[in-house]
Write a protein that holds these residues in place. Structure first.
Motif, PDB file in Angstrom:
ATOM      1  N   ALA A  35      36.419  56.963  33.091  1.00  0.00           N
ATOM      2  CA  ALA A  35      37.223  58.177  33.146  1.00  0.00           C
ATOM      3  C   ALA A  35      37.941  58.160  31.609  1.00  0.00           C
ATOM      4  N   LYS A  37      33.230  65.271  40.308  1.00  0.00           N
ATOM      5  CA  LYS A  37      34.219  66.097  40.436  1.00  0.00           C
ATOM      6  C   LYS A  37      34.790  66.803  39.139  1.00  0.00           C
ATOM      7  N   THR A  38      34.325  66.054  38.001  1.00  0.00           N
ATOM      8  CA  THR A  38      34.918  66.723  36.660  1.00  0.00           C
ATOM      9  C   THR A  38      33.719  66.958  35.949  1.00  0.00           C
ATOM     10  N   HIS A  39      32.418  66.233  35.919  1.00  0.00           N
ATOM     11  CA  HIS A  39      31.383  66.290  35.012  1.00  0.00           C
ATOM     12  C   HIS A  39      30.193  66.581  35.722  1.00  0.00           C
ATOM     13  N   GLY A  41      29.842  70.797  34.534  1.00  0.00           N
ATOM     14  CA  GLY A  41      30.914  70.408  33.440  1.00  0.00           C
ATOM     15  C   GLY A  41      30.180  69.807  32.628  1.00  0.00           C
TER      16      GLY A  41
END
Length: 270
Positions: A257, A48-50, A23
Protein backbone atom coordinates in the motif's frame (compact mmCIF):
# COMPACT_ATOMS: atom_id res chain seq x y z
CA UNK A 1 -12.23 -15.17 -6.18
CA UNK A 2 -13.59 -15.83 -9.65
CA UNK A 3 -11.17 -17.17 -12.26
CA UNK A 4 -11.65 -15.91 -15.83
CA UNK A 5 -9.92 -17.22 -18.96
CA UNK A 6 -9.17 -14.88 -21.88
CA UNK A 7 -7.49 -15.25 -25.26
CA UNK A 8 -4.46 -12.99 -25.60
CA UNK A 9 -4.60 -10.59 -28.54
CA UNK A 10 -0.98 -10.86 -29.72
CA UNK A 11 -0.12 -14.55 -29.30
CA UNK A 12 -3.51 -16.24 -29.25
CA UNK A 13 -2.54 -18.05 -26.04
CA UNK A 14 -5.02 -18.17 -23.18
CA UNK A 15 -4.49 -16.59 -19.77
CA UNK A 16 -6.44 -17.29 -16.60
CA UNK A 17 -6.80 -14.40 -14.18
CA UNK A 18 -8.59 -13.00 -11.16
CA UNK A 19 -9.79 -9.43 -11.74
CA UNK A 20 -11.19 -7.51 -8.77
CA UNK A 21 -11.86 -3.89 -7.86
CA UNK A 22 -11.64 -0.64 -9.78
CA UNK A 23 -9.15 2.18 -10.17
CA UNK A 24 -5.49 2.22 -11.10
CA UNK A 25 -4.46 -1.30 -12.19
CA UNK A 26 -2.13 -3.54 -10.19
CA UNK A 27 -0.86 -6.63 -12.03
CA UNK A 28 0.33 -9.52 -9.82
CA UNK A 29 2.51 -12.37 -11.16
CA UNK A 30 3.23 -15.40 -8.97
CA UNK A 31 6.32 -17.61 -8.81
CA UNK A 32 7.18 -20.97 -10.38
CA UNK A 33 4.80 -23.74 -9.34
CA UNK A 34 2.21 -21.38 -7.86
CA UNK A 35 -1.15 -20.06 -9.07
CA UNK A 36 -2.91 -16.71 -9.03
CA UNK A 37 -4.79 -17.91 -5.93
CA UNK A 38 -1.54 -17.40 -3.99
CA UNK A 39 -2.25 -13.66 -4.13
CA UNK A 40 -5.54 -13.95 -2.18
CA UNK A 41 -4.32 -11.90 0.84
CA UNK A 42 -3.08 -9.12 -1.46
CA UNK A 43 -6.24 -9.09 -3.57
CA UNK A 44 -8.37 -8.82 -0.42
CA UNK A 45 -6.23 -5.92 0.86
CA UNK A 46 -5.87 -3.91 -2.35
CA UNK A 47 -9.05 -4.34 -4.39
CA UNK A 48 -10.93 -1.69 -2.40
CA UNK A 49 -8.65 1.04 -3.76
CA UNK A 50 -7.27 -0.46 -6.99
CA UNK A 51 -8.16 -2.78 -9.83
CA UNK A 52 -6.15 -5.89 -8.94
CA UNK A 53 -5.41 -8.47 -11.64
CA UNK A 54 -3.65 -11.68 -10.54
CA UNK A 55 -2.66 -13.92 -13.44
CA UNK A 56 -1.77 -17.58 -13.78
CA UNK A 57 1.71 -17.67 -15.30
CA UNK A 58 2.06 -19.62 -18.58
CA UNK A 59 1.82 -23.37 -18.01
CA UNK A 60 0.39 -22.80 -14.51
CA UNK A 61 -3.19 -23.01 -13.31
CA UNK A 62 -5.45 -22.57 -16.32
CA UNK A 63 -3.06 -20.54 -18.51
CA UNK A 64 -1.71 -22.14 -21.67
CA UNK A 65 2.05 -22.85 -21.71
CA UNK A 66 4.82 -21.21 -23.67
CA UNK A 67 6.98 -23.37 -25.93
CA UNK A 68 9.50 -25.61 -24.21
CA UNK A 69 12.82 -23.81 -23.89
CA UNK A 70 11.25 -20.35 -23.67
CA UNK A 71 13.57 -17.91 -21.89
CA UNK A 72 12.79 -15.03 -19.55
CA UNK A 73 12.35 -12.68 -22.51
CA UNK A 74 9.46 -14.83 -23.76
CA UNK A 75 7.75 -14.53 -20.38
CA UNK A 76 8.21 -10.75 -20.48
CA UNK A 77 6.65 -10.71 -23.96
CA UNK A 78 3.76 -12.74 -22.56
CA UNK A 79 3.34 -10.11 -19.82
CA UNK A 80 3.19 -7.37 -22.46
CA UNK A 81 0.51 -9.43 -24.23
CA UNK A 82 -1.54 -9.51 -21.02
CA UNK A 83 -1.19 -5.75 -20.52
CA UNK A 84 -2.18 -5.08 -24.15
CA UNK A 85 -5.14 -7.46 -24.11
CA UNK A 86 -6.57 -5.95 -20.93
CA UNK A 87 -5.57 -2.40 -21.96
CA UNK A 88 -3.94 -1.90 -18.57
CA UNK A 89 -0.99 0.33 -19.30
CA UNK A 90 0.49 2.19 -17.63
CA UNK A 91 0.30 -0.37 -14.84
CA UNK A 92 1.62 -1.02 -11.35
CA UNK A 93 3.31 -4.41 -11.57
CA UNK A 94 4.41 -6.69 -8.75
CA UNK A 95 5.89 -10.16 -9.01
CA UNK A 96 7.01 -12.85 -6.62
CA UNK A 97 10.18 -14.93 -7.28
CA UNK A 98 9.95 -15.88 -11.00
CA UNK A 99 7.18 -13.28 -11.24
CA UNK A 100 9.65 -10.71 -9.92
CA UNK A 101 12.03 -11.49 -12.78
CA UNK A 102 9.16 -10.98 -15.23
CA UNK A 103 8.06 -7.73 -13.55
CA UNK A 104 11.61 -6.38 -13.54
CA UNK A 105 12.08 -7.28 -17.19
CA UNK A 106 8.78 -5.63 -18.07
CA UNK A 107 9.72 -2.41 -16.26
CA UNK A 108 13.04 -2.29 -18.12
CA UNK A 109 11.59 -3.17 -21.52
CA UNK A 110 8.40 -1.12 -21.30
CA UNK A 111 9.01 1.91 -19.04
CA UNK A 112 6.19 3.81 -20.74
CA UNK A 113 3.76 1.12 -19.56
CA UNK A 114 5.07 0.89 -15.98
CA UNK A 115 3.87 3.23 -13.24
CA UNK A 116 5.55 1.38 -10.35
CA UNK A 117 7.35 -1.96 -10.00
CA UNK A 118 7.72 -4.22 -6.95
CA UNK A 119 9.93 -7.31 -6.84
CA UNK A 120 9.02 -9.66 -3.99
CA UNK A 121 11.54 -12.34 -2.98
CA UNK A 122 13.34 -11.67 -6.23
CA UNK A 123 16.72 -13.08 -7.24
CA UNK A 124 19.54 -10.96 -8.59
CA UNK A 125 22.94 -12.02 -9.93
CA UNK A 126 23.33 -15.34 -8.10
CA UNK A 127 26.88 -16.35 -7.20
CA UNK A 128 28.46 -19.31 -9.02
CA UNK A 129 27.45 -21.92 -6.42
CA UNK A 130 23.84 -20.75 -6.23
CA UNK A 131 23.59 -20.60 -10.02
CA UNK A 132 24.98 -24.14 -10.38
CA UNK A 133 22.49 -25.47 -7.83
CA UNK A 134 19.43 -23.87 -9.43
CA UNK A 135 20.49 -24.91 -12.95
CA UNK A 136 20.91 -28.48 -11.69
CA UNK A 137 17.39 -28.38 -10.23
CA UNK A 138 16.06 -27.10 -13.55
CA UNK A 139 17.68 -30.06 -15.36
CA UNK A 140 16.19 -32.51 -12.85
CA UNK A 141 12.72 -31.04 -13.35
CA UNK A 142 13.13 -31.19 -17.12
CA UNK A 143 13.98 -34.89 -16.75
CA UNK A 144 10.82 -35.46 -14.72
CA UNK A 145 12.52 -35.65 -11.32
CA UNK A 146 10.44 -33.35 -9.14
CA UNK A 147 11.33 -32.93 -5.47
CA UNK A 148 8.73 -30.79 -3.71
CA UNK A 149 9.90 -31.40 -0.15
CA UNK A 150 13.23 -29.57 -0.56
CA UNK A 151 11.78 -26.20 -1.65
CA UNK A 152 8.99 -26.43 0.93
CA UNK A 153 11.55 -27.00 3.69
CA UNK A 154 13.58 -24.07 2.43
CA UNK A 155 10.60 -21.72 2.12
CA UNK A 156 8.87 -22.36 5.46
CA UNK A 157 9.62 -22.55 9.16
CA UNK A 158 7.74 -24.32 11.95
CA UNK A 159 5.33 -21.63 13.15
CA UNK A 160 1.58 -22.23 12.89
CA UNK A 161 1.34 -19.59 10.16
CA UNK A 162 4.15 -21.24 8.21
CA UNK A 163 2.61 -24.69 8.55
CA UNK A 164 -0.75 -23.48 7.22
CA UNK A 165 0.85 -21.61 4.31
CA UNK A 166 3.06 -24.61 3.54
CA UNK A 167 -0.03 -26.81 3.15
CA UNK A 168 -1.53 -24.36 0.67
CA UNK A 169 1.67 -24.10 -1.34
CA UNK A 170 2.15 -27.89 -1.33
CA UNK A 171 -1.27 -28.22 -2.93
CA UNK A 172 -0.41 -25.80 -5.72
CA UNK A 173 2.98 -27.38 -6.34
CA UNK A 174 1.42 -30.83 -6.43
CA UNK A 175 -1.12 -29.73 -9.04
CA UNK A 176 1.26 -27.95 -11.44
CA UNK A 177 1.66 -29.14 -15.04
CA UNK A 178 5.15 -30.66 -15.15
CA UNK A 179 5.98 -29.39 -18.65
CA UNK A 180 4.89 -25.84 -17.80
CA UNK A 181 6.80 -26.08 -14.53
CA UNK A 182 9.96 -27.24 -16.30
CA UNK A 183 9.81 -24.44 -18.88
CA UNK A 184 9.27 -21.74 -16.26
CA UNK A 185 11.89 -23.13 -13.88
CA UNK A 186 14.50 -23.23 -16.62
CA UNK A 187 13.79 -19.57 -17.47
CA UNK A 188 13.96 -18.77 -13.75
CA UNK A 189 17.31 -20.58 -13.36
CA UNK A 190 18.88 -18.73 -16.29
CA UNK A 191 17.16 -15.35 -15.86
CA UNK A 192 18.65 -13.75 -12.74
CA UNK A 193 21.10 -11.65 -14.76
CA UNK A 194 19.07 -11.16 -17.97
CA UNK A 195 17.84 -7.64 -17.11
CA UNK A 196 19.98 -7.00 -14.01
CA UNK A 197 22.32 -4.49 -15.63
CA UNK A 198 19.33 -2.49 -16.89
CA UNK A 199 17.68 -1.92 -13.51
CA UNK A 200 19.60 1.36 -13.41
CA UNK A 201 17.26 2.56 -16.17
CA UNK A 202 14.17 2.22 -13.97
CA UNK A 203 12.93 5.67 -12.95
CA UNK A 204 9.52 4.80 -11.52
CA UNK A 205 9.08 3.87 -7.83
CA UNK A 206 10.90 0.54 -7.44
CA UNK A 207 10.47 -1.59 -4.31
CA UNK A 208 12.27 -4.86 -3.59
CA UNK A 209 10.84 -6.80 -0.66
CA UNK A 210 12.07 -10.06 0.86
CA UNK A 211 12.30 -12.02 4.09
CA UNK A 212 15.32 -11.75 6.36
CA UNK A 213 15.68 -15.55 6.39
CA UNK A 214 15.26 -16.22 2.66
CA UNK A 215 18.53 -17.96 1.67
CA UNK A 216 18.05 -17.62 -2.08
CA UNK A 217 16.28 -14.29 -2.57
CA UNK A 218 18.39 -12.55 0.01
CA UNK A 219 18.16 -9.10 1.60
CA UNK A 220 21.53 -8.33 -0.01
CA UNK A 221 20.01 -9.03 -3.42
CA UNK A 222 17.08 -6.71 -2.73
CA UNK A 223 19.38 -3.92 -1.61
CA UNK A 224 21.63 -4.37 -4.64
CA UNK A 225 18.67 -4.21 -7.02
CA UNK A 226 17.22 -0.97 -5.72
CA UNK A 227 20.62 0.67 -5.28
CA UNK A 228 20.77 1.00 -9.05
CA UNK A 229 17.43 2.72 -9.49
CA UNK A 230 16.74 6.43 -9.04
CA UNK A 231 13.70 5.78 -6.81
CA UNK A 232 14.51 2.44 -5.18
CA UNK A 233 13.34 1.16 -1.80
CA UNK A 234 14.41 -2.11 -0.13
CA UNK A 235 12.20 -3.75 2.50
CA UNK A 236 13.21 -6.73 4.64
CA UNK A 237 10.54 -8.50 6.71
CA UNK A 238 12.24 -9.94 9.75
CA UNK A 239 11.81 -13.59 10.67
CA UNK A 240 10.28 -14.70 7.37
CA UNK A 241 11.50 -16.64 4.35
CA UNK A 242 10.49 -16.98 0.71
CA UNK A 243 6.69 -16.80 0.92
CA UNK A 244 6.31 -13.51 2.81
CA UNK A 245 3.05 -12.68 1.01
CA UNK A 246 1.49 -15.71 2.73
CA UNK A 247 3.40 -15.93 6.02
CA UNK A 248 3.41 -12.17 6.76
CA UNK A 249 0.48 -10.92 4.66
CA UNK A 250 -0.46 -7.92 6.81
CA UNK A 251 3.11 -6.62 6.88
CA UNK A 252 3.63 -7.26 3.16
CA UNK A 253 0.30 -5.62 2.31
CA UNK A 254 1.15 -2.51 4.32
CA UNK A 255 4.36 -2.13 2.34
CA UNK A 256 2.51 -2.70 -0.93
CA UNK A 257 0.00 0.00 0.00
CA UNK A 258 2.87 2.38 0.76
CA UNK A 259 4.48 1.51 -2.59
CA UNK A 260 1.23 2.26 -4.40
CA UNK A 261 1.08 5.64 -2.65
CA UNK A 262 4.55 6.69 -3.86
CA UNK A 263 4.40 9.53 -6.41
CA UNK A 264 5.00 8.21 -9.93
CA UNK A 265 8.02 9.36 -11.90
CA UNK A 266 7.59 12.63 -13.82
CA UNK A 267 6.61 11.96 -17.43
CA UNK A 268 9.87 13.45 -18.75
CA UNK A 269 11.79 10.72 -16.88
CA UNK A 270 9.72 7.82 -18.19
Amino acid sequence: MTLTTLRLSNSGHTVALRDHGAGAPVLLIHGVGMQSAAWAPQIDALYKTHRVIAVDMPGHGDSSPLAAGSDLGAFVAWCRDVVDTLDLGPVNIAGHSMGALIAGGFAVTHPELTTRVCLINGVYRRDAAARAAVVARAEQIKAGEVDLETPLSRWFGDSAVDVAARAQVAGWLGAVDLNGYATAYSAFAQGDATYAAQYAQITCPFMALTGSDDPNSTPAMSRAMVAQASDGHAVVIEGHRHMVTLTAPHVANAHLAAWLAMPPAPKELQ
